[in-house]
Design an enzyme around this catalytic site. Structure first.
Site, PDB file in Angstrom:
ATOM      1  N   ILE A 186      41.657  33.049  15.406  1.00 20.65           N
ATOM      2  CA  ILE A 186      42.153  31.688  15.202  1.00 20.65           C
ATOM      3  C   ILE A 186      42.352  30.955  16.523  1.00 20.65           C
ATOM      4  CG2 ILE A 186      44.658  32.126  15.268  1.00 20.65           C
ATOM      5  CD1 ILE A 186      44.859  30.538  12.632  1.00 20.65           C
ATOM      6  N   ASN A 225      43.888  45.480  22.692  1.00 22.42           N
ATOM      7  CA  ASN A 225      45.196  45.314  23.313  1.00 22.42           C
ATOM      8  C   ASN A 225      46.190  46.245  22.608  1.00 22.42           C
ATOM      9  OD1 ASN A 225      44.234  43.254  24.990  1.00 22.42           O
ATOM     10  ND2 ASN A 225      44.641  41.687  23.450  1.00 22.42           N
ATOM     11  N   HIS A 269      43.243  46.273  15.775  1.00 28.78           N
ATOM     12  CA  HIS A 269      42.130  45.322  15.754  1.00 28.78           C
ATOM     13  C   HIS A 269      41.350  45.402  17.047  1.00 28.78           C
ATOM     14  CE1 HIS A 269      45.736  43.281  17.287  1.00 28.78           C
ATOM     15  NE2 HIS A 269      44.929  42.572  18.073  1.00 28.78           N
ATOM     16  N   HIS A 276      38.969  43.135  19.491  1.00 35.40           N
ATOM     17  CA  HIS A 276      38.427  41.820  19.842  1.00 35.40           C
ATOM     18  C   HIS A 276      36.977  42.016  20.283  1.00 35.40           C
ATOM     19  CE1 HIS A 276      42.434  39.706  20.342  1.00 35.40           C
ATOM     20  NE2 HIS A 276      42.828  40.958  20.517  1.00 35.40           N
TER      21      HIS A 276
HETATM   22  P1  5GP Z   1      46.474  40.738  20.038  1.00 38.78           P
HETATM   23  O1  5GP Z   1      47.192  39.787  20.942  1.00 38.78           O
HETATM   24  O2  5GP Z   1      47.443  41.466  19.129  1.00 38.78           O
HETATM   25  O3  5GP Z   1      45.527  41.655  20.740  1.00 38.78           O
HETATM   26  O4  5GP Z   1      45.534  39.858  19.144  1.00 38.78           O
HETATM   27  C1  5GP Z   1      45.933  39.232  17.970  1.00 38.78           C
HETATM   28  C2  5GP Z   1      44.948  38.115  17.743  1.00 38.78           C
HETATM   29  O5  5GP Z   1      45.085  37.686  16.409  1.00 38.78           O
HETATM   30  C3  5GP Z   1      45.180  36.896  18.645  1.00 38.78           C
HETATM   31  O6  5GP Z   1      44.029  36.677  19.436  1.00 38.78           O
HETATM   32  C4  5GP Z   1      45.452  35.770  17.645  1.00 38.78           C
HETATM   33  O7  5GP Z   1      44.857  34.565  18.045  1.00 38.78           O
HETATM   34  C5  5GP Z   1      44.839  36.312  16.366  1.00 38.78           C
HETATM   35  N1  5GP Z   1      45.469  35.849  15.153  1.00 38.78           N
HETATM   36  C6  5GP Z   1      46.803  35.831  14.871  1.00 38.78           C
HETATM   37  N2  5GP Z   1      47.019  35.371  13.640  1.00 38.78           N
HETATM   38  C7  5GP Z   1      45.798  35.082  13.122  1.00 38.78           C
HETATM   39  C8  5GP Z   1      45.368  34.556  11.855  1.00 38.78           C
HETATM   40  O8  5GP Z   1      46.140  34.259  10.953  1.00 38.78           O
HETATM   41  N3  5GP Z   1      44.021  34.397  11.679  1.00 38.78           N
HETATM   42  C9  5GP Z   1      43.128  34.723  12.645  1.00 38.78           C
HETATM   43  N4  5GP Z   1      41.838  34.526  12.363  1.00 38.78           N
HETATM   44  N5  5GP Z   1      43.502  35.219  13.842  1.00 38.78           N
HETATM   45  C10 5GP Z   1      44.820  35.394  14.080  1.00 38.78           C
END
Ligand code: 5GP
Ligand code: ZN
Length: 111
Positions: A33, A84, A97, A99
């Site tokens: 997002i 991450n 997850h 990326h």
């Molecule tokens: P992290 O910071 O945990 O490695 O990555 C989480 C990712 O999830 C972030 O890049 C954030 O933008 C994405 N994200 C969080 N909420 C949502 C959502 O509701 N939909 C989508 N498509 N991405 C999300």
């Protein structure tokens, strides 16, 4: 079992719609997002694991292979796969997850 308050469990259960670029019985891939590159996808297992350490080896293997297949297909000039983990790793969603980032040269070292 899905975690009731987990946003990625809700996506995996189709309670929150996403434009999936890939989906199978075990995983789903969709755009982040808050994209940090021209292409920024998230690949998640449908099962809830808070991080990679909590996930079985076959799940991790499936995800990494899937990320490589998607990267090869969508980003032939190259891509980066990032996991991450924890506060210092910048993890904000505590559902495993990957990326997948590409569409521009990636910097090194990462920020
Ligand atoms: P992290 O910071 O945990 O490695 O990555 C989480 C990712 O999830 C972030 O890049 C954030 O933008 C994405 N994200 C969080 N909420 C949502 C959502 O509701 N939909 C989508 N498509 N991405 C999300
Ligand atoms: Zn979850």
């Amino acid at each position: 079992m899905p975690e009731p308050e987990c946003i990625f469990c809700k996506i995996a259960q189709h309670q929150i719609p996403v434009k999936a670029v890939h989906e199978d019985d075990h995983s789903i891939c969709f755009p982040d997002i808050d994209a940090q590159a021209p292409t920024h996808l998230l690949l998640i297992p449908k099962e809830h694991y808070p991080n990679a350490a909590a996930a079985p080896a076959d799940v991790l293997g499936h995800l990494l292979k899937q990320a490589a297949t998607l990267g090869e297909g969508l980003l032939p000039q190259g891509y980066r796969v990032v996991v991450n983990t924890g506060d210092d790793g910048g993890q904000t969603v505590h559902h495993l997850h990957l990326h997948i980032l590409g569409g521009r040269p990636m910097h090194w070292p990462p920020g």
